[in-house]
Every structure is written in structure tokens, then in C-alpha cells.
Design a protein around this motif. Structure first.
Motif, PDB file in Angstrom:
ATOM      1  N   VAL A  82       6.352 -44.411  -4.683  1.00  0.00           N
ATOM      2  CA  VAL A  82       7.127 -43.794  -5.760  1.00  0.00           C
ATOM      3  C   VAL A  82       6.373 -43.908  -7.081  1.00  0.00           C
ATOM      4  O   VAL A  82       6.290 -42.943  -7.850  1.00  0.00           O
ATOM      5  CB  VAL A  82       8.536 -44.427  -5.864  1.00  0.00           C
ATOM      6  N   ARG A  83       5.783 -45.073  -7.348  1.00  0.00           N
ATOM      7  CA  ARG A  83       5.012 -45.244  -8.585  1.00  0.00           C
ATOM      8  C   ARG A  83       3.803 -44.305  -8.613  1.00  0.00           C
ATOM      9  O   ARG A  83       3.501 -43.696  -9.639  1.00  0.00           O
ATOM     10  CB  ARG A  83       4.566 -46.696  -8.741  1.00  0.00           C
ATOM     11  N   GLU A  84       3.118 -44.179  -7.476  1.00  0.00           N
ATOM     12  CA  GLU A  84       1.961 -43.279  -7.401  1.00  0.00           C
ATOM     13  C   GLU A  84       2.389 -41.824  -7.605  1.00  0.00           C
ATOM     14  O   GLU A  84       1.729 -41.072  -8.329  1.00  0.00           O
ATOM     15  CB  GLU A  84       1.262 -43.423  -6.051  1.00  0.00           C
ATOM     16  N   ALA A  85       3.481 -41.437  -6.956  1.00  0.00           N
ATOM     17  CA  ALA A  85       3.980 -40.068  -7.112  1.00  0.00           C
ATOM     18  C   ALA A  85       4.356 -39.800  -8.564  1.00  0.00           C
ATOM     19  O   ALA A  85       4.070 -38.716  -9.095  1.00  0.00           O
ATOM     20  CB  ALA A  85       5.183 -39.844  -6.194  1.00  0.00           C
ATOM     21  N   ALA A  86       4.975 -40.773  -9.204  1.00  0.00           N
ATOM     22  CA  ALA A  86       5.373 -40.613 -10.602  1.00  0.00           C
ATOM     23  C   ALA A  86       4.161 -40.453 -11.506  1.00  0.00           C
ATOM     24  O   ALA A  86       4.170 -39.635 -12.430  1.00  0.00           O
ATOM     25  CB  ALA A  86       6.214 -41.803 -11.048  1.00  0.00           C
ATOM     26  N   ALA A  87       3.113 -41.218 -11.234  1.00  0.00           N
ATOM     27  CA  ALA A  87       1.893 -41.099 -12.037  1.00  0.00           C
ATOM     28  C   ALA A  87       1.290 -39.703 -11.884  1.00  0.00           C
ATOM     29  O   ALA A  87       0.848 -39.087 -12.865  1.00  0.00           O
ATOM     30  CB  ALA A  87       0.887 -42.171 -11.637  1.00  0.00           C
ATOM     31  N   HIS A  88       1.299 -39.179 -10.668  1.00  0.00           N
ATOM     32  CA  HIS A  88       0.790 -37.825 -10.443  1.00  0.00           C
ATOM     33  C   HIS A  88       1.685 -36.782 -11.123  1.00  0.00           C
ATOM     34  O   HIS A  88       1.183 -35.804 -11.692  1.00  0.00           O
ATOM     35  CB  HIS A  88       0.670 -37.530  -8.949  1.00  0.00           C
ATOM     36  N   LEU A  89       2.993 -36.990 -11.052  1.00  0.00           N
ATOM     37  CA  LEU A  89       3.918 -36.062 -11.701  1.00  0.00           C
ATOM     38  C   LEU A  89       3.712 -36.068 -13.212  1.00  0.00           C
ATOM     39  O   LEU A  89       3.701 -35.014 -13.855  1.00  0.00           O
ATOM     40  CB  LEU A  89       5.362 -36.419 -11.358  1.00  0.00           C
ATOM     41  N   PHE A  90       3.525 -37.236 -13.782  1.00  0.00           N
ATOM     42  CA  PHE A  90       3.270 -37.351 -15.215  1.00  0.00           C
ATOM     43  C   PHE A  90       1.998 -36.590 -15.586  1.00  0.00           C
ATOM     44  O   PHE A  90       1.979 -35.817 -16.544  1.00  0.00           O
ATOM     45  CB  PHE A  90       3.159 -38.832 -15.610  1.00  0.00           C
ATOM     46  N   THR A  91       0.942 -36.791 -14.799  1.00  0.00           N
ATOM     47  CA  THR A  91      -0.324 -36.086 -15.042  1.00  0.00           C
ATOM     48  C   THR A  91      -0.136 -34.579 -14.900  1.00  0.00           C
ATOM     49  O   THR A  91      -0.655 -33.799 -15.715  1.00  0.00           O
ATOM     50  CB  THR A  91      -1.406 -36.572 -14.055  1.00  0.00           C
ATOM     51  N   ALA A  92       0.599 -34.166 -13.878  1.00  0.00           N
ATOM     52  CA  ALA A  92       0.834 -32.733 -13.657  1.00  0.00           C
ATOM     53  C   ALA A  92       1.542 -32.101 -14.840  1.00  0.00           C
ATOM     54  O   ALA A  92       1.183 -30.998 -15.280  1.00  0.00           O
ATOM     55  CB  ALA A  92       1.647 -32.535 -12.379  1.00  0.00           C
ATOM     56  N   ARG A  93       2.520 -32.787 -15.379  1.00  0.00           N
ATOM     57  CA  ARG A  93       3.271 -32.241 -16.509  1.00  0.00           C
ATOM     58  C   ARG A  93       2.437 -32.256 -17.788  1.00  0.00           C
ATOM     59  O   ARG A  93       2.471 -31.307 -18.568  1.00  0.00           O
ATOM     60  CB  ARG A  93       4.556 -33.039 -16.720  1.00  0.00           C
ATOM     61  N   ARG A  94       1.701 -33.323 -17.991  1.00  0.00           N
ATOM     62  CA  ARG A  94       0.897 -33.461 -19.207  1.00  0.00           C
ATOM     63  C   ARG A  94      -0.240 -32.443 -19.238  1.00  0.00           C
ATOM     64  O   ARG A  94      -0.506 -31.827 -20.262  1.00  0.00           O
ATOM     65  CB  ARG A  94       0.346 -34.883 -19.307  1.00  0.00           C
ATOM     66  N   ASP A  95      -0.918 -32.286 -18.095  1.00  0.00           N
ATOM     67  CA  ASP A  95      -2.132 -31.472 -18.045  1.00  0.00           C
ATOM     68  C   ASP A  95      -1.939 -30.122 -17.361  1.00  0.00           C
ATOM     69  O   ASP A  95      -2.905 -29.387 -17.170  1.00  0.00           O
ATOM     70  CB  ASP A  95      -3.240 -32.230 -17.306  1.00  0.00           C
ATOM     71  N   ASN A  96      -0.699 -29.819 -16.958  1.00  0.00           N
ATOM     72  CA  ASN A  96      -0.415 -28.600 -16.205  1.00  0.00           C
ATOM     73  C   ASN A  96      -1.346 -28.518 -14.987  1.00  0.00           C
ATOM     74  O   ASN A  96      -1.989 -27.497 -14.735  1.00  0.00           O
ATOM     75  CB  ASN A  96      -0.551 -27.361 -17.099  1.00  0.00           C
ATOM     76  N   ASP A  97      -1.383 -29.599 -14.229  1.00  0.00           N
ATOM     77  CA  ASP A  97      -2.308 -29.772 -13.109  1.00  0.00           C
ATOM     78  C   ASP A  97      -1.581 -29.541 -11.783  1.00  0.00           C
ATOM     79  O   ASP A  97      -0.770 -30.358 -11.352  1.00  0.00           O
ATOM     80  CB  ASP A  97      -2.894 -31.190 -13.175  1.00  0.00           C
ATOM     81  N   GLY A  98      -1.895 -28.427 -11.124  1.00  0.00           N
ATOM     82  CA  GLY A  98      -1.249 -28.087  -9.865  1.00  0.00           C
ATOM     83  C   GLY A  98      -1.580 -29.047  -8.741  1.00  0.00           C
ATOM     84  O   GLY A  98      -0.735 -29.348  -7.896  1.00  0.00           O
ATOM     85  N   ALA A  99      -2.817 -29.551  -8.711  1.00  0.00           N
ATOM     86  CA  ALA A  99      -3.221 -30.492  -7.659  1.00  0.00           C
ATOM     87  C   ALA A  99      -2.450 -31.805  -7.783  1.00  0.00           C
ATOM     88  O   ALA A  99      -2.015 -32.376  -6.782  1.00  0.00           O
ATOM     89  CB  ALA A  99      -4.723 -30.748  -7.718  1.00  0.00           C
ATOM     90  N   ALA A 100      -2.251 -32.272  -9.006  1.00  0.00           N
ATOM     91  CA  ALA A 100      -1.487 -33.505  -9.219  1.00  0.00           C
ATOM     92  C   ALA A 100      -0.027 -33.301  -8.836  1.00  0.00           C
ATOM     93  O   ALA A 100       0.602 -34.202  -8.269  1.00  0.00           O
ATOM     94  CB  ALA A 100      -1.602 -33.955 -10.674  1.00  0.00           C
ATOM     95  N   LEU A 101       0.500 -32.117  -9.126  1.00  0.00           N
ATOM     96  CA  LEU A 101       1.883 -31.817  -8.746  1.00  0.00           C
ATOM     97  C   LEU A 101       2.024 -31.808  -7.230  1.00  0.00           C
ATOM     98  O   LEU A 101       2.987 -32.360  -6.679  1.00  0.00           O
ATOM     99  CB  LEU A 101       2.309 -30.470  -9.324  1.00  0.00           C
TER     100      LEU A 101
END
Length: 105
Positions: free
Chosen positions: A35-54
Motif C-alpha cells: 500500500v505504501r509503495e502504491a501510494a508513492a507511485h500514485l503521488f508521483t503519477a499525480r505530481r508528474d502526470n506519469d502514466g507508468a507510475a499510475l
């Protein structure tokens, strides 16, 4: 059954558990890490508009939900675990965003 008026505040601490307690960590630390890892990726996806992180956040969320279902047994409704896990990821991501904003101020 509890009186509906007594149940209005879902954040009410019913069992004297400290606010700092992490029930998921105590229940299944491996899932808590996912869950923590997924949240970190979600945060990155939202911040950087990163589809791979999402996409990675999505995949980790499904794995965490699957692990929770395995621990709970097969009779538990599937959608509930996915919804709860997704909400946990959202909350963790919101905490990361709040920490980043606080650090930036």
C-alpha cells in the motif's frame, strides 16, 4: 445493533486505539508495504502526470487487495477488498502530498 445516532461519527475511537496505530501494519505488514509503495507511485503519477507510475500504483493496489483476500479467506466479497485497499492507497498518497507541501513551505 448500534443506535444509528451513536454511529454517525465513523472516526470515533471505539476501542481506545491510539490515533498513531496502523492496523494494516499489524494485520499484514507485507500488504501495508504494498500500500505504501502504491501510494508513492500514485503521488508521483499525480505530481508528474506519469502514466507508468499510475499503472504501477494500480498493479500494486490489486496485488495488495489479492493478498488481503487470501488472508481473509475465499468467502469474502472481492470488491470490498479492492475498494478498501484503493482507499488506503488514496489516503497514503494524500499524506505524502501533505508532507511534501509542508516540507516545501
Amino acid at each position: 445493533m448500534n443506535d444509528i445516532q451513536a454511529m454517525r461519527n465513523i472516526n470515533h475511537n471505539l476501542f481506545d486505539v491510539p490515533a498513531s496505530a496502523n492496523a494494516l501494519e499489524e494485520y499484514d505488514s507485507d500488504v501495508a508495504e504494498l500500500v505504501r509503495e502504491a501510494a508513492a507511485h500514485l503521488f508521483t503519477a499525480r505530481r508528474d502526470n506519469d502514466g507508468a507510475a499510475l499503472n504501477e500504483a494500480y498493479n500494486l493496489t490489486l496485488i495488495a487487495a489479492s493478498d488481503l483476500m487470501t488472508g481473509a479467506g475465499g468467502s469474502v466479497y472481492v470488491r470490498t477488498h479492492i475498494m478498501v485497499t484503493t482507499r488506503l492507497v488514496e489516503l497514503e498518497a494524500a499524506l505524502l502530498a501533505a508532507e511534501a507541501k509542508t516540507a516545501g513551505e
